[in-house]
Design an enzyme around this catalytic site. Structure first.
Site, PDB file in Angstrom:
ATOM      1  N   THR A 162       0.880  -1.169   0.000  1.00 59.12           N
ATOM      2  CA  THR A 162       0.000   0.000   0.000  1.00 59.12           C
ATOM      3  C   THR A 162       0.919   1.220   0.000  1.00 59.12           C
ATOM      4  OG1 THR A 162      -0.124   0.182   2.422  1.00 59.12           O
ATOM      5  CG2 THR A 162      -1.785  -1.203   1.332  1.00 59.12           C
ATOM      6  N   HIS A 163       0.523   2.276  -0.680  1.00 61.30           N
ATOM      7  CA  HIS A 163       1.353   3.472  -0.821  1.00 61.30           C
ATOM      8  C   HIS A 163       2.713   3.143  -1.441  1.00 61.30           C
ATOM      9  CE1 HIS A 163      -1.576   5.494   1.825  1.00 61.30           C
ATOM     10  NE2 HIS A 163      -1.471   4.427   2.600  1.00 61.30           N
TER      11      HIS A 163
ATOM     12  N   SER B  59      18.725  -0.207 -26.244  1.00 59.83           N
ATOM     13  CA  SER B  59      19.120   1.195 -26.361  1.00 59.83           C
ATOM     14  C   SER B  59      20.109   1.352 -27.508  1.00 59.83           C
ATOM     15  CB  SER B  59      19.761   1.664 -25.053  1.00 59.83           C
ATOM     16  OG  SER B  59      20.449   2.891 -25.233  1.00 59.83           O
TER      17      SER B  59
ATOM     18  N   LYS C  97      21.101  -2.222 -21.872  1.00 60.37           N
ATOM     19  CA  LYS C  97      19.701  -1.951 -21.583  1.00 60.37           C
ATOM     20  C   LYS C  97      18.741  -2.997 -22.165  1.00 60.37           C
ATOM     21  CE  LYS C  97      18.123   1.078 -19.797  1.00 60.37           C
ATOM     22  NZ  LYS C  97      17.758   2.369 -20.375  1.00 60.37           N
TER      23      LYS C  97
ATOM     24  N   GLU D 236       5.358   0.198 -21.459  1.00 62.25           N
ATOM     25  CA  GLU D 236       5.318   1.657 -21.438  1.00 62.25           C
ATOM     26  C   GLU D 236       4.384   2.199 -22.516  1.00 62.25           C
ATOM     27  OE1 GLU D 236       9.869   2.254 -19.733  1.00 62.25           O
ATOM     28  OE2 GLU D 236       9.432   2.658 -21.841  1.00 62.25           O
TER      29      GLU D 236
ATOM     30  N   LYS E 156     -16.905   8.253 -35.603  1.00 61.09           N
ATOM     31  CA  LYS E 156     -16.286   6.979 -35.975  1.00 61.09           C
ATOM     32  C   LYS E 156     -14.777   6.930 -35.804  1.00 61.09           C
ATOM     33  CE  LYS E 156     -20.119   6.194 -39.008  1.00 61.09           C
ATOM     34  NZ  LYS E 156     -20.657   7.533 -38.635  1.00 61.09           N
TER      35      LYS E 156
END
Length: 459
Positions: free
Chosen positions: A155-156, A277, A283, A290, A325
């Protein structure tokens, strides 16, 4: 080229304005619905003797040949005929002559386009439900394999209590199953036939609207001709349901992105759903997640577009409604693509079960269970809450977890603590003791999975 509606005009449409008001560039995707609606209308006209039966049969055969040619890619639509409806009618008249001009008897483009749009959105609802059902099935499969896989619940975005990966996945099942229900419900209100409403005040011909509805497999007919041609609630409902669904996808993507970071390290995405990347060779980016997260705003925008278009329109049809549309088609395409990608991304992802369990052992996720232990041994909950709060502070000051404390250390704050506290606050006990409907205990998650399979089987 003369317009089919051009009898009262002396001047042709400005060339730029022609393209500006044409919708064939986007409504051509409804060609099947338009032709099937026209076939149903022609059959009804013949059955009602509004036009000769032989003319109706000739129209039907002509329309079928047009459908076959469009499917085969042998037809090129013209912007001068404005929309899919006029393009099909022009093709029909070219093929069967003046008989084709009888097709439009007893109808208007207003009720025709409303019919096409409803038929198309009914199909979109079915396709969306199908992709959601596949995703829900994947979530259930992952949950079934991980009813005992302990992980952290937050939570949080702070560690809260231990749960299982199965319990976690079934939370998302519930979200996406509600989405299925929304699209099923939306489809019910989409599945009514406006054909017969005419331009706005129906027609003087003795048409049989129920027959046309049966021919098209629709559940009923609209009850008011003014409403029938000016209603786009069904599209707004689809966009609304799509927006909620995209919100759920985005929430899941946010967690996938977090879990796949080095800091969490609990989820490894397949190379098939990742990118690299151009400058940093190490990477591996969660670009698909995303993108889904980003496309959520796009679908929200589609919903706001149509709500804004419709907000000030008087009865009945207005040309503004041609803007219904593109936004709806865009949302349908975007949502279906996102569901497809999400399903594949989850199917191929690998969960680090050891890292999940290790993470659940940090951050005092068993603190509530420690308090419950004291309560079950006669302490008031508020007192137990305070005791455990002191224990947590002591642990933070000494770099320990609660279950790493000696019994003497625990007794500094709770003199009556016994050796069985360690079993009571083990992660397995924390999860297994929450054996209430909806809880994370493996037996409850397995029951949830059983119910989920029944729900999916009923779709």
């Amino acid at each position: 080229m003369a317009k089919l509606w051009g009898g009262r005009f002396e001047q042709s449409t400005d060339e730029f304005a022609e393209g500006f008001q044409s919708s064939i560039g986007f409504d051509s995707r409804m060609y099947r619905e338009d032709i099937m609606g026209s076939i149903a209308h022609a059959k009804m006209l013949g059955a009602q003797r509004i036009i000769p039966i032989e003319d109706a049969e000739q129209i039907v055969e002509g329309l079928k040949s047009i459908l076959e040619d469009i499917d085969a890619g042998r037809v090129e639509f013209s912007v001068h005929d404005e929309d899919i409806h006029m393009n099909v009618e022009r093709l029909l008249t070219e093929r069967i002559g003046d008989t084709g001009k009888k097709l439009h008897t007893g109808r208007s483009r207003n009720d025709q386009v409303a019919t096409d749009f409803r038929l198309y959105m009914k199909r979109m609802a079915d396709e969306t439900i199908g992709k959601l059902t596949q995703l829900c099935g994947t979530l259930v499969d992952i949950a079934e394999e991980n009813t005992d896989t302990i992980m952290t619940a937050y939570t949080h975005l702070q560690k809260a209590q231990p749960t299982t990966l199965g319990h976690y996945m079934m939370a998302y099942f519930e979200m996406f199953y509600r989405d299925i229900q929304r699209f099923v419900d939306c489809k019910k209100r989409t599945d009514v036939l406006p054909l017969g409403a005419g331009a706005l005040c129906a027609t003087t011909y003795p048409i049989d609207r129920e027959m046309a509805a049966r021919e098209l497999g629709m559940s009923g007919i609209t009850r008011n001709s003014l409403d029938a041609v000016s209603d786009r609630d069904f599209a707004i409902e689809y966009l609304s349901a799509s927006s909620v669904c995209m919100m759920h996808l985005s929430r899941l993507c946010e967690e996938i992105i977090l879990f796949s970071t080095n800091e969490y390290g609990t989820l490894r995405l397949s190379d098939a759903y990742s990118t690299g990347s151009s400058i940093m060779p190490q990477k591996k980016n969660p670009d698909m997640a995303e993108l889904i997260r980003g496309k959520t705003g796009r679908v929200y925008g589609d919903l706001m577009t149509l709500l804004t278009v419709m907000k000030g329109l008087p009865l009945a049809y207005n040309k503004d409604m041609q803007e219904d549309k593109e936004c709806t088609f865009d949302a349908a395409d975007t949502l279906k693509a996102c569901l497809e990608v999400m399903n594949g991304m989850l199917k191929t992802a690998e969960w680090n079960k050891e890292r999940l369990r290790a993470g659940a052992g940090l951050g005092f996720t068993n603190a509530t269970d420690a308090a419950d232990y004291f309560v079950k041994n006669g302490m008031a909950f508020r007192d137990a809450h305070a005791v455990v709060g002191h224990l947590v502070l002591y642990c933070e000051q000494h770099g320990k977890a609660i279950d790493e404390l000696s019994l003497d250390e625990i007794r500094q704050f709770a003199p009556d603590a016994r050796e069985d506290i360690y079993e009571a606050i083990s992660l397995e006990t924390c999860v297994n003791m929450r054996s209430v409907p909806g809880g994370p205990a493996p037996d409850m998650v397995r029951e949830h999975i059983r119910q989920a399979k029944m729900l999916l089987g009923d779709l």
